[in-house]
Design an enzyme around this catalytic site. Sequence first.
Site, PDB file in Angstrom:
ATOM      1  N   LYS A 104       0.750  -1.156  -0.062  1.00 34.71           N
ATOM      2  CA  LYS A 104      -0.154   0.138  -0.106  1.00 34.71           C
ATOM      3  C   LYS A 104       1.231   1.317   0.191  1.00 34.71           C
ATOM      4  CE  LYS A 104      -3.218   2.702   2.410  1.00 34.71           C
ATOM      5  NZ  LYS A 104      -3.685   2.960   4.022  1.00 34.71           N
ATOM      6  N   ALA A 192      -9.572   5.062   4.011  1.00 36.24           N
ATOM      7  CA  ALA A 192      -9.436   6.305   4.920  1.00 36.24           C
ATOM      8  C   ALA A 192     -10.941   7.150   4.966  1.00 36.24           C
ATOM      9  CB  ALA A 192      -8.363   7.093   4.594  1.00 36.24           C
TER      10      ALA A 192
END
Length: 265
Positions: A104, A192
Amino acid sequence: MTGTQPQPTARFYGTELSSRLMLGTSQYPSPAILAHAFRRSNAAVATVSVRREAAGQAAGEGFWRLVRELDVQVLPNTAGCHSADEAVTTAQMARELFETDWVKLEVIGHADTLQPDPFELVTAARQLCQDGFKVFPYTTEDIILADRLLDAGCEVLMPWGAPIGTGLGIVNRYGLQSLRAQYPDVPMVIDAGLGLPSQAAEVMEMGYDAVLLNTAVAKAGDPAGMAEAFGMAVAAGQLARTADPMEPRNMAAPSTPLIGKAFLE
């Protein structure tokens, strides 16, 4: 207890995942609660901080042992990096430490919003893709940036719902809908900013392929319960998407047939 229903598998870089929920591994009250959250949510991916575990001390080794026992796909991240060079070096460390070419990619450009630096992000993505990494770039809903990341070799995009750790949910609904419509065949993970399971269900209904979150679960009063709720919400949103929802309309339409009803003269 595993409260979520089975979901159609999601595929990323040729790997099928049994769940469309991904969970982070930081900020939990204890390792036991972290493990319980994964079990109850059926999450298929665990993101781990390379910087936290790279020290190789006893605590780090114990954490890595716990992650292995979760029996999920590991997705190391480059959290805390602010340049392409720093992110590439961190990713290379992650490949050795966690024995995976998944990464990531985070390259932060703004300290207050933790918004990614688009220029350094694309540079790092290109280098890592050329080096054989399977890159999951943390990005925004910017379509131009998405195009650059895909050109760099990324096969997955991870736009934010809102700034990391805010729990604000879907701040730019139009932007996320436009991004999804622009690249209908590119796997996308909302990464997020989500704070509630209802928000996870909504992005799945919008057509996103998975959800990644950490703070909303780890900082809940009952992290394992919240993890299960998110798992159920992701499954519900995916099922709703595939069930071909009705189109909204401005005018009311009776749901009860009018023919055959009694009436008074």
